[in-house]
Design a protein around this motif. Structure first.
Motif, PDB file in Angstrom:
ATOM      1  N   GLY A  37       0.807  -1.221   0.000  1.00  0.00           N
ATOM      2  CA  GLY A  37       0.000   0.000   0.000  1.00  0.00           C
ATOM      3  C   GLY A  37       0.830   1.257   0.000  1.00  0.00           C
ATOM      4  N   ASN A  38       0.167   2.333   0.373  1.00  0.00           N
ATOM      5  CA  ASN A  38       0.764   3.657   0.346  1.00  0.00           C
ATOM      6  C   ASN A  38       1.653   3.858   1.577  1.00  0.00           C
ATOM      7  OD1 ASN A  38       1.310   6.373   0.404  1.00  0.00           O
ATOM      8  ND2 ASN A  38      -0.818   7.036   0.107  1.00  0.00           N
ATOM      9  N   PRO A  39       2.957   4.058   1.376  1.00  0.00           N
ATOM     10  CA  PRO A  39       3.846   4.236   2.535  1.00  0.00           C
ATOM     11  C   PRO A  39       3.489   5.467   3.374  1.00  0.00           C
ATOM     12  CG  PRO A  39       5.103   3.981   0.485  1.00  0.00           C
ATOM     13  CD  PRO A  39       3.663   4.144   0.104  1.00  0.00           C
ATOM     14  N   LEU A  69     -12.607  -6.823   2.580  1.00  0.00           N
ATOM     15  CA  LEU A  69     -11.846  -5.675   3.081  1.00  0.00           C
ATOM     16  C   LEU A  69     -11.781  -4.576   2.015  1.00  0.00           C
ATOM     17  CD1 LEU A  69     -10.127  -4.252   5.228  1.00  0.00           C
ATOM     18  CD2 LEU A  69      -8.120  -5.423   4.281  1.00  0.00           C
ATOM     19  N   THR A  70     -11.577  -4.971   0.767  1.00  0.00           N
ATOM     20  CA  THR A  70     -11.546  -3.977  -0.323  1.00  0.00           C
ATOM     21  C   THR A  70     -12.870  -3.220  -0.376  1.00  0.00           C
ATOM     22  OG1 THR A  70     -10.029  -5.382  -1.556  1.00  0.00           O
ATOM     23  CG2 THR A  70     -11.161  -3.674  -2.816  1.00  0.00           C
ATOM     24  N   LYS A  71     -13.987  -3.939  -0.220  1.00  0.00           N
ATOM     25  CA  LYS A  71     -15.307  -3.285  -0.227  1.00  0.00           C
ATOM     26  C   LYS A  71     -15.437  -2.320   0.941  1.00  0.00           C
ATOM     27  CE  LYS A  71     -18.298  -6.693  -2.431  1.00  0.00           C
ATOM     28  NZ  LYS A  71     -19.285  -7.712  -2.140  1.00  0.00           N
ATOM     29  N   MET A  72     -14.908  -2.748   2.104  1.00  0.00           N
ATOM     30  CA  MET A  72     -14.972  -1.885   3.294  1.00  0.00           C
ATOM     31  C   MET A  72     -14.194  -0.591   3.033  1.00  0.00           C
ATOM     32  SD  MET A  72     -14.429  -4.952   6.106  1.00  0.00           S
ATOM     33  CE  MET A  72     -13.667  -3.955   7.347  1.00  0.00           C
ATOM     34  N   ILE A  73     -13.014  -0.738   2.435  1.00  0.00           N
ATOM     35  CA  ILE A  73     -12.166   0.433   2.146  1.00  0.00           C
ATOM     36  C   ILE A  73     -12.889   1.356   1.169  1.00  0.00           C
ATOM     37  CG2 ILE A  73      -9.998   1.138   1.024  1.00  0.00           C
ATOM     38  CD1 ILE A  73      -8.809  -1.567   2.143  1.00  0.00           C
ATOM     39  N   GLU A  74     -13.485   0.751   0.147  1.00  0.00           N
ATOM     40  CA  GLU A  74     -14.170   1.565  -0.868  1.00  0.00           C
ATOM     41  C   GLU A  74     -15.417   2.234  -0.295  1.00  0.00           C
ATOM     42  OE1 GLU A  74     -14.448  -1.187  -4.130  1.00  0.00           O
ATOM     43  OE2 GLU A  74     -12.344  -0.820  -4.717  1.00  0.00           O
ATOM     44  N   SER A  75     -16.052   1.563   0.663  1.00  0.00           N
ATOM     45  CA  SER A  75     -17.241   2.170   1.285  1.00  0.00           C
ATOM     46  C   SER A  75     -16.848   3.396   2.122  1.00  0.00           C
ATOM     47  CB  SER A  75     -17.985   1.145   2.138  1.00  0.00           C
ATOM     48  OG  SER A  75     -17.243   0.895   3.323  1.00  0.00           O
ATOM     49  N   MET A  76     -15.557   3.484   2.450  1.00  0.00           N
ATOM     50  CA  MET A  76     -15.068   4.652   3.194  1.00  0.00           C
ATOM     51  C   MET A  76     -14.647   5.768   2.233  1.00  0.00           C
ATOM     52  SD  MET A  76     -12.667   2.613   5.935  1.00  0.00           S
ATOM     53  CE  MET A  76     -12.494   3.845   7.221  1.00  0.00           C
ATOM     54  N   LEU A  78     -12.351   5.398  -0.079  1.00  0.00           N
ATOM     55  CA  LEU A  78     -10.915   5.260  -0.341  1.00  0.00           C
ATOM     56  C   LEU A  78     -10.681   4.118  -1.325  1.00  0.00           C
ATOM     57  CD1 LEU A  78      -9.763   5.509   3.383  1.00  0.00           C
ATOM     58  CD2 LEU A  78      -9.434   7.276   1.641  1.00  0.00           C
ATOM     59  N   LYS A  79      -9.437   4.029  -1.789  1.00  0.00           N
ATOM     60  CA  LYS A  79      -9.053   2.892  -2.637  1.00  0.00           C
ATOM     61  C   LYS A  79      -8.004   2.094  -1.871  1.00  0.00           C
ATOM     62  CE  LYS A  79      -9.231   5.552  -6.940  1.00  0.00           C
ATOM     63  NZ  LYS A  79      -8.704   6.851  -6.524  1.00  0.00           N
ATOM     64  N   ARG A  80      -7.831   0.834  -2.248  1.00  0.00           N
ATOM     65  CA  ARG A  80      -6.808   0.012  -1.582  1.00  0.00           C
ATOM     66  C   ARG A  80      -5.441   0.674  -1.646  1.00  0.00           C
ATOM     67  NH1 ARG A  80      -7.205  -6.153  -0.648  1.00  0.00           N
ATOM     68  NH2 ARG A  80      -4.953  -6.230  -0.748  1.00  0.00           N
ATOM     69  N   GLU A  81      -5.159   1.357  -2.777  1.00  0.00           N
ATOM     70  CA  GLU A  81      -3.838   2.000  -2.955  1.00  0.00           C
ATOM     71  C   GLU A  81      -3.637   3.181  -2.006  1.00  0.00           C
ATOM     72  OE1 GLU A  81      -6.034   0.417  -5.382  1.00  0.00           O
ATOM     73  OE2 GLU A  81      -5.909   2.275  -6.541  1.00  0.00           O
ATOM     74  N   ASP A  82      -4.724   3.685  -1.425  1.00  0.00           N
ATOM     75  CA  ASP A  82      -4.604   4.834  -0.512  1.00  0.00           C
ATOM     76  C   ASP A  82      -4.135   4.400   0.876  1.00  0.00           C
ATOM     77  OD1 ASP A  82      -5.676   6.586  -2.409  1.00  0.00           O
ATOM     78  OD2 ASP A  82      -7.737   6.166  -1.765  1.00  0.00           O
ATOM     79  N   VAL A  83      -4.413   3.152   1.233  1.00  0.00           N
ATOM     80  CA  VAL A  83      -4.170   2.694   2.600  1.00  0.00           C
ATOM     81  C   VAL A  83      -2.959   1.752   2.601  1.00  0.00           C
ATOM     82  CG1 VAL A  83      -6.641   2.878   3.110  1.00  0.00           C
ATOM     83  CG2 VAL A  83      -5.678   0.644   2.492  1.00  0.00           C
TER      84      VAL A  83
END
Ligand code: URA
Length: 191
Positions: A37-39, A69-76, A78-83
């Motif tokens: 992910g994003n450092p 988890l990807t869906k949870m991140i997107e529901s926030m 955000l994208k997986r690459e952001d976290v």
């Protein structure tokens, strides 16, 4: 901007980990699953340990629980690459059993260094193994979830693991409440 480059710091930690043989789990692993992910992520997720899919691909949370988890991140929003996503253990325990205390203790310094390098605004600990390891507490996840804790200057929100949500979908709304609390902190600290 961070004073030390987090990407470079993560590279040093990965090099220090090397082709790790510090505990028995190296015997059965295909790949070390260091984290991705994003450092400079403002939000970091920590899970328990790689499962079969993660062991095969060398990436965390790429199986069924990972898709949730990807869906949870997107529901926030955000994208997986952001976290940034990591686990307490970097190698898969046989049969996906929970980490043994000595395995968690051996791997923990690497997770602590990852957390310190990324220095997220919020760390979301997924499930009891992650919450107990990150917070150095032995409480049940049901007692810890939904509350913010501070550890080494990082705000930590424990919540249920997505694998548990696959078995108990009625708890999704509980996790959504926890994620909304995280989003509120992220919004408040936005520059
Ligand atoms: N479960 C975890 O805790 N971590 C993973 O990477 C995948 C499943």
């Amino acid at each position: 901007m961070p004073t030390v480059d987090s990407a470079a710091a993560l590279k040093v930690i990965r090099e220090e980990l090397g082709e790790c043989t510090r505990c028995r789990l190296h015997e059965g692993r295909t790949h070390i699953v260091f984290g991705v992910g994003n450092p400079h992520a403002r939000l970091m997720f920590v899970g328990e340990a790689p499962g079969q899919d993660e062991d095969e691909q060398g990436l965390p949370f790429v199986g069924r629980a990972g898709q949730l988890l990807t869906k949870m991140i997107e529901s926030m929003g955000l994208k997986r690459e952001d976290v940034y996503i990591a686990n307490v253990l970097k190698c898969r325990p046989p049969g996906n059993r929970p980490p043994k205390p000595d395995e968690a203790a051996t791997c923990e310094p690497f997770l602590r260094k990852q957390i310190a390098s990324i220095n997220p605004v919020v760390l979301c600990a997924l499930g009891s193994s992650a919450a107990q390891a990150v917070l150095r507490r032995e409480d049940k996840i049901s007692a810890m979830r939904g509350k913010f804790f501070q550890i080494d200057g990082v705000t930590v929100m424990p919540t249920y693991h997505p694998a548990y949500l696959l078995r108990s979908p009625s708890e999704k709304k509980t996790v959504w409440e926890d994620l909304q609390k995280i989003m509120a902190v992220l919004r408040k600290t936005e520059k």
